[in-house]
Design a protein around this motif. Structure first.
Motif, PDB file in Angstrom:
ATOM      1  N   PRO A 584       2.095  44.801 -16.188  1.00 22.96           N
ATOM      2  CA  PRO A 584       1.497  43.714 -16.976  1.00 22.96           C
ATOM      3  C   PRO A 584       0.630  42.833 -16.087  1.00 22.96           C
ATOM      4  CG  PRO A 584       3.722  43.122 -16.383  1.00 22.96           C
ATOM      5  CD  PRO A 584       3.468  44.457 -15.749  1.00 22.96           C
ATOM      6  N   GLN A 585      -0.322  43.452 -15.376  1.00 24.63           N
ATOM      7  CA  GLN A 585      -1.085  42.700 -14.374  1.00 24.63           C
ATOM      8  C   GLN A 585      -2.237  41.949 -14.975  1.00 24.63           C
ATOM      9  OE1 GLN A 585      -1.358  45.195 -10.557  1.00 24.63           O
ATOM     10  NE2 GLN A 585      -1.190  43.014 -10.238  1.00 24.63           N
ATOM     11  N   CYS A 586      -1.949  41.014 -15.856  1.00 27.98           N
ATOM     12  CA  CYS A 586      -3.035  40.261 -16.454  1.00 27.98           C
ATOM     13  C   CYS A 586      -2.473  38.967 -17.026  1.00 27.98           C
ATOM     14  CB  CYS A 586      -3.686  41.098 -17.551  1.00 27.98           C
ATOM     15  SG  CYS A 586      -5.039  40.272 -18.349  1.00 27.98           S
ATOM     16  N   LEU A 587      -2.786  37.867 -16.368  1.00 26.73           N
ATOM     17  CA  LEU A 587      -2.254  36.581 -16.820  1.00 26.73           C
ATOM     18  C   LEU A 587      -2.801  36.195 -18.195  1.00 26.73           C
ATOM     19  CD1 LEU A 587      -2.358  34.494 -13.517  1.00 26.73           C
ATOM     20  CD2 LEU A 587      -0.335  35.264 -14.756  1.00 26.73           C
ATOM     21  N   ALA A 588      -4.076  36.587 -18.459  1.00 25.38           N
ATOM     22  CA  ALA A 588      -4.681  36.233 -19.749  1.00 25.38           C
ATOM     23  C   ALA A 588      -3.892  36.863 -20.894  1.00 25.38           C
ATOM     24  CB  ALA A 588      -6.132  36.696 -19.785  1.00 25.38           C
ATOM     25  N   THR A 589      -3.413  38.097 -20.685  1.00 27.33           N
ATOM     26  CA  THR A 589      -2.644  38.778 -21.734  1.00 27.33           C
ATOM     27  C   THR A 589      -1.336  38.031 -21.999  1.00 27.33           C
ATOM     28  OG1 THR A 589      -3.572  40.893 -21.103  1.00 27.33           O
ATOM     29  CG2 THR A 589      -1.533  40.970 -22.356  1.00 27.33           C
ATOM     30  N   LEU A 590      -0.636  37.674 -20.922  1.00 23.81           N
ATOM     31  CA  LEU A 590       0.634  36.966 -21.095  1.00 23.81           C
ATOM     32  C   LEU A 590       0.395  35.617 -21.780  1.00 23.81           C
ATOM     33  CD1 LEU A 590       2.148  37.849 -17.616  1.00 23.81           C
ATOM     34  CD2 LEU A 590       2.854  38.790 -19.805  1.00 23.81           C
ATOM     35  N   GLY A 591      -0.715  34.980 -21.428  1.00 27.69           N
ATOM     36  CA  GLY A 591      -1.049  33.681 -22.027  1.00 27.69           C
ATOM     37  C   GLY A 591      -1.312  33.803 -23.523  1.00 27.69           C
ATOM     38  N   VAL A 592      -2.030  34.846 -23.916  1.00 25.62           N
ATOM     39  CA  VAL A 592      -2.366  34.988 -25.338  1.00 25.62           C
ATOM     40  C   VAL A 592      -1.126  35.391 -26.145  1.00 25.62           C
ATOM     41  CG1 VAL A 592      -3.134  37.412 -25.547  1.00 25.62           C
ATOM     42  CG2 VAL A 592      -4.275  35.652 -26.846  1.00 25.62           C
ATOM     43  N   VAL A 593      -0.199  36.112 -25.536  1.00 24.24           N
ATOM     44  CA  VAL A 593       1.061  36.447 -26.231  1.00 24.24           C
ATOM     45  C   VAL A 593       1.835  35.149 -26.492  1.00 24.24           C
ATOM     46  CG1 VAL A 593       3.284  37.644 -26.029  1.00 24.24           C
ATOM     47  CG2 VAL A 593       1.203  38.764 -25.263  1.00 24.24           C
ATOM     48  N   ARG A 594       1.850  34.290 -25.497  1.00 25.51           N
ATOM     49  CA  ARG A 594       2.537  33.000 -25.633  1.00 25.51           C
ATOM     50  C   ARG A 594       1.937  32.195 -26.796  1.00 25.51           C
ATOM     51  NH1 ARG A 594       4.012  28.609 -26.278  1.00 25.51           N
ATOM     52  NH2 ARG A 594       3.898  26.689 -25.075  1.00 25.51           N
ATOM     53  N   ARG A 595       0.600  32.178 -26.856  1.00 28.65           N
ATOM     54  CA  ARG A 595      -0.070  31.404 -27.905  1.00 28.65           C
ATOM     55  C   ARG A 595       0.111  32.028 -29.284  1.00 28.65           C
ATOM     56  NH1 ARG A 595      -4.382  30.854 -24.585  1.00 28.65           N
ATOM     57  NH2 ARG A 595      -5.708  32.266 -25.729  1.00 28.65           N
ATOM     58  N   GLU A 596      -0.057  33.337 -29.357  1.00 31.98           N
ATOM     59  CA  GLU A 596      -0.020  33.992 -30.671  1.00 31.98           C
ATOM     60  C   GLU A 596       1.369  33.969 -31.288  1.00 31.98           C
ATOM     61  OE1 GLU A 596      -2.740  35.627 -32.516  1.00 31.98           O
ATOM     62  OE2 GLU A 596      -3.617  34.145 -31.200  1.00 31.98           O
ATOM     63  N   LEU A 597       2.408  34.091 -30.451  1.00 33.41           N
ATOM     64  CA  LEU A 597       3.760  34.128 -30.995  1.00 33.41           C
ATOM     65  C   LEU A 597       4.437  32.763 -30.891  1.00 33.41           C
ATOM     66  CD1 LEU A 597       4.908  37.642 -29.751  1.00 33.41           C
ATOM     67  CD2 LEU A 597       4.177  36.987 -32.024  1.00 33.41           C
ATOM     68  N   ASN A 598       3.721  31.809 -30.299  1.00 30.47           N
ATOM     69  CA  ASN A 598       4.240  30.455 -30.152  1.00 30.47           C
ATOM     70  C   ASN A 598       5.638  30.475 -29.530  1.00 30.47           C
ATOM     71  OD1 ASN A 598       3.908  27.759 -30.291  1.00 30.47           O
ATOM     72  ND2 ASN A 598       4.482  27.543 -32.445  1.00 30.47           N
ATOM     73  N   SER A 599       5.781  31.252 -28.477  1.00 36.57           N
ATOM     74  CA  SER A 599       7.098  31.455 -27.875  1.00 36.57           C
ATOM     75  C   SER A 599       6.930  31.765 -26.391  1.00 36.57           C
ATOM     76  CB  SER A 599       7.781  32.633 -28.591  1.00 36.57           C
ATOM     77  OG  SER A 599       8.657  33.308 -27.722  1.00 36.57           O
TER      78      SER A 599
END
Lengths: 631, 47
Positions: A584-599
């Motif tokens: 999972p070498q991508c901070l942007a991906t982890l950030g968007v998961v956080r935003r989209e799932l609000n978790s």
């Protein structure tokens, strides 16, 4: 209109894939993504234009919906905007209802629902060229009389009918203002229709269609004939596999010549700078940091463009929706919703828009499952990493009787590995933590269209520009910092190892090395993975800089692939490939998961399970390859 | 420190400042989650 009065707001509303974003682009001069399948727009976009009367008008491009009875998060956005339920936003001053002229049955249902709201509305009868080609006679005057709203024929993708539409928007806004609409409505009354009302709505649609549309005696058969072959359960799948296979062969063979040209250009630059500037820190920064680092990434521009050319053509032609249909059975078998296909497909470009596209999935557990496996689809940032290692370790041979290039085959296998592991993860998740009943896929298959050259070229231009912008800003800055960390402090007197061994970067790399040694990674790889979290392709740039500084400087003028082929063992190279399939070498991906799932839980879970998978896969690959090669 | 070293120091300093700025902006992002309507689509922060 005085400046302190907010400009009138016009909302573009319509079914998915009716051409709202194409119309938005034509009105505002924007270049948002358009494609020939449903679900491209999943959030509200805003833009401005000046009407012929000189009024500045704010225009909202909304996600497509079939009804105001929104079922998925993207449809809820449209409902809330239209009804004025969005925080801090009034009801729009007017609605431009965008209807696909070739598919008015679905469009009219929504048009009648919107009409009941009593908002000033215009019907943009879009894709009129396609309707004419199909021999469909649509009578705008009858439609206008029946719906009680002005009707303007348009061909948004070719900017056809835009001027009459602008004129009509002016007239509608003037009428609305004169009738007191300048005082904004804060909310629109609407209640969910009963089944009885829905049946009445359907009957009304059929009545209007009978009056306004004259279908040809012989319906347009081209799409139906093509679908007989392309949607065939066996032949269709074989064709899909062949198309994808050709795509990866093309990525290697078509991009070869321009890549060599860029490589030669970079080498010439390095030679010129080496000859023109005195030896010192500045020369090293430019050659070892900027050219070796940023150049190692920029060289992959042709491959990125070839990949996106294929994707753009397939999207514009209408084939992508067929691919979703073909794979529905396979995806359903592992518990994924059929609508997961488009988000997963978007993830091949980048996981961030792919994860956002999962908003079209109604069920939350289906949506989470799709989001969790989206990073396993091979994004374009992995392409430079894969290509570099393949070019270094896989011989440029043809196999299967000279029809297939071995490098393209390996690339295809890596993409397939990502897809298969994604399906496997979904299978496990849907039977454990994300249990839920499977819902059927209902999707509208768009008509086949010849890709519009302007759309394809603009798409490629935007992708190329974004890639070069990233290389010229973030990657450039990272390479400068990496060069600094890899060059200072200077080695002590009498040092025998390369200078980088004594640098800050060397110390970081060596500190991380024990963690990654079991999977065959050396300290250079360990170091490259750290800034690689910002963007995967940065790892390639870092390797370019590190190996340029480790060596006399001549090696990069050959190629980084050549250096790696002499510095790494085959098991190490294969292990790194396995790592990149999963990591999972991508901070942007982890950030968007956080935003989209609000978790915070889901991005943390994603990071842990993907890192575990990556480490496990790399470990197994390294050990097995080591055993097979006798290492 | 000669002119060349000063130039290098300035470039490295600017690059580091740019990265810190990017990181700060990424952390300070305040887009609404999808369930409340998503972002406006204009700033690009939503992806």
């Amino acid at each position: 209109m005085s400046d302190d009065i907010p400009p009138p707001r016009v909302a573009l509303v319509g079914n998915p894939n009716s051409g709202k974003t194409a119309l938005f682009n034509a009105l505002t001069g924007s270049r948002h993504k358009v494609a020939n399948y449903a679900g491209v727009t999943v959030e509200k976009k805003e833009g401005n234009f000046h009407s012929p009367a000189g009024t500045r008008v704010k225009v909202l491009d909304l996600p497509g919906t079939y009804s105001l009875r929104a079922r998925s998060p993207d449809e809820a956005v449209t409902r809330d905007v239209v009804l004025g339920r969005m925080d801090g936003e009034d009801v729009p001053d007017a609605i431009v209802f965008v209807a696909d002229a070739t598919n008015l049955r679905l469009a009219l249902r929504l048009a009648l629902e919107l009409k009941q709201l009593g908002l000033p509305a215009i019907l943009a009868l879009n894709m009129m060229d396609a309707a004419e080609k199909q021999g469909l006679g649509v009578d705008p005057a009858v439609l206008s009389a029946e719906l009680g709203m002005p009707v303007v024929p348009t061909v948004a993708i070719k900017k056809g009918g835009i001027q009459p539409l602008l004129d009509q928007i002016d007239r509608t806004l003037q009428v609305a203002e004169s009738e007191g609409w300048a005082v904004r409505r804060t909310e629109c009354g609407w209640s969910e229709p009963s089944s009885h009302q829905l049946r009445d709505l359907t009957r009304e649609v059929e009545r209007i269609l009978a009056r306004a549309i004259h279908a040809p005696a012989q319906p347009h058969m081209a799409t139906r004939r093509l679908d007989k072959v392309l949607l065939h359960p066996f032949a269709g799948l074989m064709i899909l596999l062949t198309v994808l296979f050709l795509m990866f062969q093309g990525v290697f063979s078509w991009a070869q010549a321009p890549m060599e040209l860029i490589d030669a250009g970079l080498a010439a630059c390095t030679d010129w700078i080496t000859a023109s500037f005195p030896d010192g820190a500045l020369r090293s920064l430019v050659t070892d940091g900027v050219i070796a680092g940023v150049g190692s990434v920029v060289i992959f521009l042709p491959q990125i463009l070839v990949l996106f050319f294929f994707i753009q053509v397939l999207e514009d032609s209408g084939y992508m929706a067929r691919a979703a249909f073909l794979l529905d059975k396979l995806m359903g078998g592992v518990g994924l919703h059929g609508r997961a296909f488009i988000p997963l497909l978007s993830s091949f470009a980048c996981a961030v828009p792919g994860i956002m596209a999962a908003r079209t999935i109604e069920n939350r557990t289906d949506r989470i499952a799709t989001i969790m496996i989206a990073p396993l689809m091979t994004c374009s940032a992995r392409l430079p990493v894969y290509t570099l290692i393949i070019a270094a370790f896989v011989p440029d041979h043809d196999v299967l009787g000279g029809w297939v290039g071995l490098r393209g085959l390996v690339m295809f296998t890596l993409y397939a590995a990502g897809i298969l592991s994604g399906l496997l993860v979904a299978f496990v998740m849907k039977r454990t933590v994300l249990k839920g009943a499977r819902e059927p896929l209902l999707m509208q298959l768009p008509a086949y269209r010849l890709p519009h050259p302007r759309n394809v070229l603009l798409g490629l231009y935007d992708k190329g520009k974004a890639f070069l912008m990233r290389a010229g800003t973030t990657i450039f800055a990272l390479m400068v910092v990496v060069w600094f960390l890899a060059s200072f402090p200077a080695p002590p007197d009498g040092a025998t190892d390369p200078a980088i061994r004594y640098s800050i970067a060397g110390a970081i790399g060596h500190a991380l090395e024990p963690l990654l040694a079991p999977i065959g990674f050396n300290w250079q790889i360990a170091l490259a993975l750290v800034p690689g979290m910002a963007a995967r392709e940065v790892a390639v740039g870092v390797l370019g800089t590190i190996y340029a500084l480790s060596d006399s400087g001549d090696s990069l003028r050959g190629s980084l692939a050549n250096v790696l082929s002499h510095s790494w063992s085959l098991p190490t190279a294969l292990s790194l490939l396995a790592w990149y399939v999963f990591a999972p070498q991508c901070l942007a991906t982890l950030g968007v998961v956080r935003r989209e799932l609000n978790s915070r839980f889901w991005p943390a879970a994603m990071f842990v399970f993907l890192t575990t998978l990556a480490y496990g896969a790399a470990f197994a690959t390294y050990r097995i390859a080591g055993w097979m090669t006798g290492g | 420190m000669n002119g060349q070293d000063l130039t290098v120091a300035a470039i490295v300093g600017l690059a580091a400042a740019w990265l810190v700025f990017k990181l700060y902006r990424a952390i300070r992002k305040r887009c609404r989650p999808a369930d409340s309507g998503g972002g406006c689509g204009n700033c690009g922060k939503c992806g």
